[in-house]
Design a protein around this motif. Structure first.
Motif, PDB file in Angstrom:
ATOM      1  N   LEU A   3       0.822  -1.230  -0.365  1.00 60.08           N
ATOM      2  CA  LEU A   3       0.438  -0.046   0.031  1.00 60.08           C
ATOM      3  C   LEU A   3       0.729   1.331   0.313  1.00 60.08           C
ATOM      4  CD1 LEU A   3      -2.633   0.775  -0.058  1.00 60.08           C
ATOM      5  CD2 LEU A   3      -3.116   1.210   2.258  1.00 60.08           C
ATOM      6  N   GLN A   4       1.751   1.023   0.733  1.00 57.96           N
ATOM      7  CA  GLN A   4       2.787   2.920   0.775  1.00 57.96           C
ATOM      8  C   GLN A   4       3.413   2.712  -1.082  1.00 57.96           C
ATOM      9  OE1 GLN A   4       5.191   3.135   3.626  1.00 57.96           O
ATOM     10  NE2 GLN A   4       5.569   4.390   3.614  1.00 57.96           N
ATOM     11  N   GLU A   5       3.535   2.493  -0.901  1.00 61.85           N
ATOM     12  CA  GLU A   5       3.598   1.683  -2.447  1.00 61.85           C
ATOM     13  C   GLU A   5       3.468   2.683  -3.790  1.00 61.85           C
ATOM     14  OE1 GLU A   5       8.031  -1.705  -2.575  1.00 61.85           O
ATOM     15  OE2 GLU A   5       5.879  -1.945  -3.296  1.00 61.85           O
ATOM     16  N   LEU A   6       2.205   1.938  -3.129  1.00 62.32           N
ATOM     17  CA  LEU A   6       1.021   2.700  -4.814  1.00 62.32           C
ATOM     18  C   LEU A   6       0.298   3.929  -3.729  1.00 62.32           C
ATOM     19  CD1 LEU A   6      -1.832  -0.546  -4.364  1.00 62.32           C
ATOM     20  CD2 LEU A   6      -0.083   0.380  -6.541  1.00 62.32           C
ATOM     21  N   LEU A   7       0.329   3.959  -2.619  1.00 58.20           N
ATOM     22  CA  LEU A   7      -0.134   5.874  -2.321  1.00 58.20           C
ATOM     23  C   LEU A   7       0.857   5.919  -1.925  1.00 58.20           C
ATOM     24  CD1 LEU A   7      -2.189   5.404   0.767  1.00 58.20           C
ATOM     25  CD2 LEU A   7      -2.843   5.608  -1.771  1.00 58.20           C
ATOM     26  N   GLY A   8       2.309   6.072  -1.730  1.00 57.96           N
ATOM     27  CA  GLY A   8       3.666   7.196  -2.210  1.00 57.96           C
ATOM     28  C   GLY A   8       4.477   7.504  -0.542  1.00 57.96           C
ATOM     29  N   THR A   9       5.385   8.007  -0.409  1.00 60.58           N
ATOM     30  CA  THR A   9       5.453   8.312   0.673  1.00 60.58           C
ATOM     31  C   THR A   9       5.317  10.572   0.397  1.00 60.58           C
ATOM     32  OG1 THR A   9       8.229   9.147  -0.245  1.00 60.58           O
ATOM     33  CG2 THR A   9       7.553   7.153   0.542  1.00 60.58           C
ATOM     34  N   PRO A  10       5.110  10.664   1.912  1.00 55.80           N
ATOM     35  CA  PRO A  10       5.328  12.408   1.860  1.00 55.80           C
ATOM     36  C   PRO A  10       5.648  12.948   0.529  1.00 55.80           C
ATOM     37  CG  PRO A  10       4.769  11.588   4.078  1.00 55.80           C
ATOM     38  CD  PRO A  10       5.475  10.449   2.970  1.00 55.80           C
ATOM     39  N   GLU A  11       7.458  12.704   1.000  1.00 55.98           N
ATOM     40  CA  GLU A  11       7.936  13.040  -0.003  1.00 55.98           C
ATOM     41  C   GLU A  11       7.502  13.202  -1.911  1.00 55.98           C
ATOM     42  OE1 GLU A  11       8.988  10.339   2.173  1.00 55.98           O
ATOM     43  OE2 GLU A  11       9.266  12.614   3.762  1.00 55.98           O
ATOM     44  N   SER A  12       7.280  12.020  -1.989  1.00 59.66           N
ATOM     45  CA  SER A  12       6.432  11.774  -3.201  1.00 59.66           C
ATOM     46  C   SER A  12       5.637  12.729  -3.802  1.00 59.66           C
ATOM     47  CB  SER A  12       6.352  10.401  -3.494  1.00 59.66           C
ATOM     48  OG  SER A  12       4.878  10.113  -3.304  1.00 59.66           O
ATOM     49  N   VAL A  13       4.835  13.436  -2.492  1.00 52.08           N
ATOM     50  CA  VAL A  13       3.307  14.617  -2.648  1.00 52.08           C
ATOM     51  C   VAL A  13       4.445  15.041  -4.020  1.00 52.08           C
ATOM     52  CG1 VAL A  13       1.687  15.822  -2.193  1.00 52.08           C
ATOM     53  CG2 VAL A  13       2.439  13.736  -1.562  1.00 52.08           C
ATOM     54  N   ASP A  14       3.424  15.887  -5.186  1.00 53.77           N
ATOM     55  CA  ASP A  14       4.129  17.076  -5.887  1.00 53.77           C
ATOM     56  C   ASP A  14       4.139  18.319  -5.125  1.00 53.77           C
ATOM     57  OD1 ASP A  14       4.473  15.421  -8.177  1.00 53.77           O
ATOM     58  OD2 ASP A  14       2.416  15.493  -8.758  1.00 53.77           O
ATOM     59  N   ILE A  15       4.798  18.671  -5.303  1.00 58.79           N
ATOM     60  CA  ILE A  15       4.667  20.742  -4.522  1.00 58.79           C
ATOM     61  C   ILE A  15       4.406  21.728  -6.284  1.00 58.79           C
ATOM     62  CG2 ILE A  15       6.310  22.328  -3.723  1.00 58.79           C
ATOM     63  CD1 ILE A  15       8.007  19.766  -2.362  1.00 58.79           C
ATOM     64  N   PRO A  16       3.523  21.836  -5.383  1.00 63.05           N
ATOM     65  CA  PRO A  16       3.357  22.992  -7.075  1.00 63.05           C
ATOM     66  C   PRO A  16       4.526  24.434  -7.339  1.00 63.05           C
ATOM     67  CG  PRO A  16       2.075  23.891  -4.625  1.00 63.05           C
ATOM     68  CD  PRO A  16       2.496  22.360  -4.734  1.00 63.05           C
ATOM     69  N   THR A  17       4.655  23.797  -8.519  1.00 59.76           N
ATOM     70  CA  THR A  17       5.959  24.805  -9.270  1.00 59.76           C
ATOM     71  C   THR A  17       4.801  26.467  -9.561  1.00 59.76           C
ATOM     72  OG1 THR A  17       6.059  23.587 -10.665  1.00 59.76           O
ATOM     73  CG2 THR A  17       7.192  23.465  -8.547  1.00 59.76           C
ATOM     74  N   CYS A  18       6.379  26.980  -9.608  1.00 58.47           N
ATOM     75  CA  CYS A  18       5.612  28.663 -10.163  1.00 58.47           C
ATOM     76  C   CYS A  18       5.267  28.520 -11.934  1.00 58.47           C
ATOM     77  CB  CYS A  18       7.257  29.517 -10.404  1.00 58.47           C
ATOM     78  SG  CYS A  18       6.710  31.495 -10.596  1.00 58.47           S
ATOM     79  N   SER A  19       4.361  29.631 -12.189  1.00 56.68           N
ATOM     80  CA  SER A  19       4.006  29.732 -13.658  1.00 56.68           C
ATOM     81  C   SER A  19       4.556  30.139 -14.471  1.00 56.68           C
ATOM     82  CB  SER A  19       2.128  29.690 -13.840  1.00 56.68           C
ATOM     83  OG  SER A  19       1.340  28.918 -12.819  1.00 56.68           O
ATOM     84  N   ARG A  20       6.140  30.667 -14.564  1.00 60.56           N
ATOM     85  CA  ARG A  20       6.600  31.746 -14.897  1.00 60.56           C
ATOM     86  C   ARG A  20       7.208  30.411 -15.953  1.00 60.56           C
ATOM     87  NH1 ARG A  20       8.221  35.156 -18.178  1.00 60.56           N
ATOM     88  NH2 ARG A  20       9.937  37.085 -16.870  1.00 60.56           N
ATOM     89  N   ARG A  21       8.127  30.941 -16.983  1.00 56.89           N
ATOM     90  CA  ARG A  21       8.331  29.959 -18.185  1.00 56.89           C
ATOM     91  C   ARG A  21       9.223  29.351 -17.002  1.00 56.89           C
ATOM     92  NH1 ARG A  21       8.119  31.324 -23.860  1.00 56.89           N
ATOM     93  NH2 ARG A  21       6.168  30.793 -23.724  1.00 56.89           N
ATOM     94  N   GLY A  22      10.220  28.679 -16.910  1.00 58.46           N
ATOM     95  CA  GLY A  22      11.737  28.449 -16.461  1.00 58.46           C
ATOM     96  C   GLY A  22      11.923  28.466 -15.256  1.00 58.46           C
ATOM     97  N   CYS A  23      10.580  29.241 -14.566  1.00 60.75           N
ATOM     98  CA  CYS A  23      10.849  28.920 -12.750  1.00 60.75           C
ATOM     99  C   CYS A  23      10.363  27.274 -12.292  1.00 60.75           C
ATOM    100  CB  CYS A  23      10.542  29.978 -12.627  1.00 60.75           C
ATOM    101  SG  CYS A  23      10.389  29.745 -10.339  1.00 60.75           S
ATOM    102  N   SER A  24      11.244  26.916 -11.155  1.00 58.82           N
ATOM    103  CA  SER A  24      10.996  25.836 -11.083  1.00 58.82           C
ATOM    104  C   SER A  24      10.964  25.738  -8.895  1.00 58.82           C
ATOM    105  CB  SER A  24      11.932  24.882 -11.055  1.00 58.82           C
ATOM    106  OG  SER A  24      13.334  25.001 -10.662  1.00 58.82           O
TER     107      SER A  24
END
Length: 77
Positions: A3-24
Motif C-alpha cells: 500500500l505504501q508503494e501505491l500511495l507513495g511517501t510524503p516526499e513524493s507528493v507534488d509541490i506546486p511550482t511557479c507558472s513563470r516560464r523557466g522557474c521551478s
C-alpha cells in the motif's frame, strides 16, 4: 507492491511550482484569472506564483484586465 508503494511517501507528493516560464521554485500564491472575451464570468483559470514572480505575473494579467484575485497559499510543509 504494498500500500505504501501505491500511495507513495510524503516526499513524493507534488509541490506546486511557479507558472513563470523557466522557474521551478515552489509556488506560494494562486492567481485566479479569466479572459472575459472567451470565458464566462464565473470561470477561473489558475496560475501559480513564487514570491519572486508574483508581481510580474499579476502585472501581466492585470494589464489585460484578466486578474481576478491573488490568494496566498503559503509554503508547503
Amino acid at each position: 507492491m504494498n500500500l505504501q508503494e501505491l500511495l507513495g511517501t510524503p516526499e513524493s507528493v507534488d509541490i506546486p511550482t511557479c507558472s513563470r516560464r523557466g522557474c521551478s521554485a515552489e509556488a506560494t500564491f494562486r492567481l485566479e484569472w479569466n479572459n472575459p472575451s472567451i470565458h464566462t464570468p464565473d470561470r477561473r483559470k489558475v496560475w501559480l506564483a513564487c514570491p519572486e514572480h508574483r508581481v510580474f505575473l499579476e502585472e501581466f494579467l492585470g494589464a489585460r484586465g484578466f486578474l481576478k484575485e491573488t490568494i496566498d497559499i503559503g509554503p508547503r510543509g
